[in-house]
Design a protein around this motif. Structure first.
Motif, mmCIF file in Angstrom:
data_model
loop_
_atom_site.group_PDB
_atom_site.id
_atom_site.type_symbol
_atom_site.label_atom_id
_atom_site.label_comp_id
_atom_site.label_asym_id
_atom_site.label_seq_id
_atom_site.Cartn_x
_atom_site.Cartn_y
_atom_site.Cartn_z
ATOM 1 N N SER A 16 -10.762 5.060 -2.596
ATOM 2 C CA SER A 16 -11.161 3.793 -1.660
ATOM 3 C C SER A 16 -12.842 3.880 -1.681
ATOM 4 O O SER A 16 -13.254 2.771 -1.545
ATOM 5 C CB SER A 16 -10.513 4.260 -0.137
ATOM 6 N N ARG A 20 -14.952 0.722 -2.738
ATOM 7 C CA ARG A 20 -15.941 0.174 -1.995
ATOM 8 C C ARG A 20 -17.536 0.166 -2.662
ATOM 9 O O ARG A 20 -18.028 -1.054 -2.586
ATOM 10 C CB ARG A 20 -16.104 1.043 -0.761
ATOM 11 N N GLU A 196 -9.268 2.862 3.242
ATOM 12 C CA GLU A 196 -10.206 1.727 2.941
ATOM 13 C C GLU A 196 -11.075 1.585 4.270
ATOM 14 O O GLU A 196 -12.221 1.174 4.060
ATOM 15 C CB GLU A 196 -9.464 0.604 2.615
#
Length: 223
Positions: A16, A20, A196
């Motif tokens: 995650s 990002r 996330e």
């Protein structure tokens, strides 16, 4: 393109964090022990249009980790963001009342000494150009001691936290930002614990550069 190296990359938080940063234009270097698993993660990122590659290394072997990071620089260029968050559920801790010096040494090898080796590899280039970000992750026992198997883990995690925050003080006027993220939840255990969601803290730490420490908790989570 800027480069992030995710040390301890796995299919949860590490992936995650990689996503990002990757969707913001970063090239992603994934570092953990097993090349096949790293290649699978890199393939998943490639499906999202993110350039990524895996570099196998063992954080308990400083030479292995430093060699991997040197290979990252050869492939992508100098590391702009180092994120250190190794985790191994099979690597059991010991209660403080039972912990031996050997128990603590194993945890320090894993959490603290691996981080030091990684920093020593990437920091000189960061200082030379006057920019960079160092991010370190631990569980909440680094901030608030816990009993049971978190005893020995917490000792090492607290040492890593102290190291991260001391780096932040020393580097504050040299263009390099260091921050610690303490995760006070079991990742993926319910609302607010999604990887996330937690990954947003790392992007905030990189872009805002205004906090030495971020603690992630939810109501009813670990404190």
């Amino acid at each position: 393109m800027p480069v992030i190296a995710v040390i301890g990359a796995g299919p949860g938080l590490g992936l995650s964090i990689a996503r990002r940063f990757g969707r913001e234009g970063f090239q992603v270097a994934l570092v953990s022990r097993t090349q096949d698993k790293l290649d699978a993660l890199a393939a998943r990122l490639a499906e999202d249009g993110i350039e990524a590659a895996g570099f196998a290394a063992d954080v308990t072997r400083p030479d292995s980790l430093q060699s991997a990071l040197a290979a990252v620089a050869d492939r992508f260029g100098a590391v702009d963001v180092l994120e250190y968050s190794p985790a191994d559920p099979a690597f059991a801790g010991a209660a403080a009342v039972d912990a031996t010096a050997q128990d603590l040494h194993k945890q320090l090898d894993y959490y603290l000494y691996g981080a030091v080796a990684a920093v020593r590899q990437v920091l000189p280039a960061m200082l030379e150009r006057g920019s960079g970000t160092l991010l370190f992750s631990t569980g909440a026992s680094s901030v608030r001691p816990s009993g049971g198997p978190f005893g020995s883990i917490g000792v090492a995690a607290a040492a890593l936290r102290n190291y991260a925050m001391a780096l932040g003080i020393d580097l504050a006027e040299r263009g390099v930002h260091a921050a610690h993220v303490a995760i006070g939840v079991f990742i993926g255990s319910g609302p607010g614990t999604e990887p996330e969601t937690i990954a947003e803290h790392y992007w905030d730490a990189y872009t805002k550069r205004d906090q030495a420490e971020i603690v992630h908790t939810v109501p009813g989570g670990i404190r």
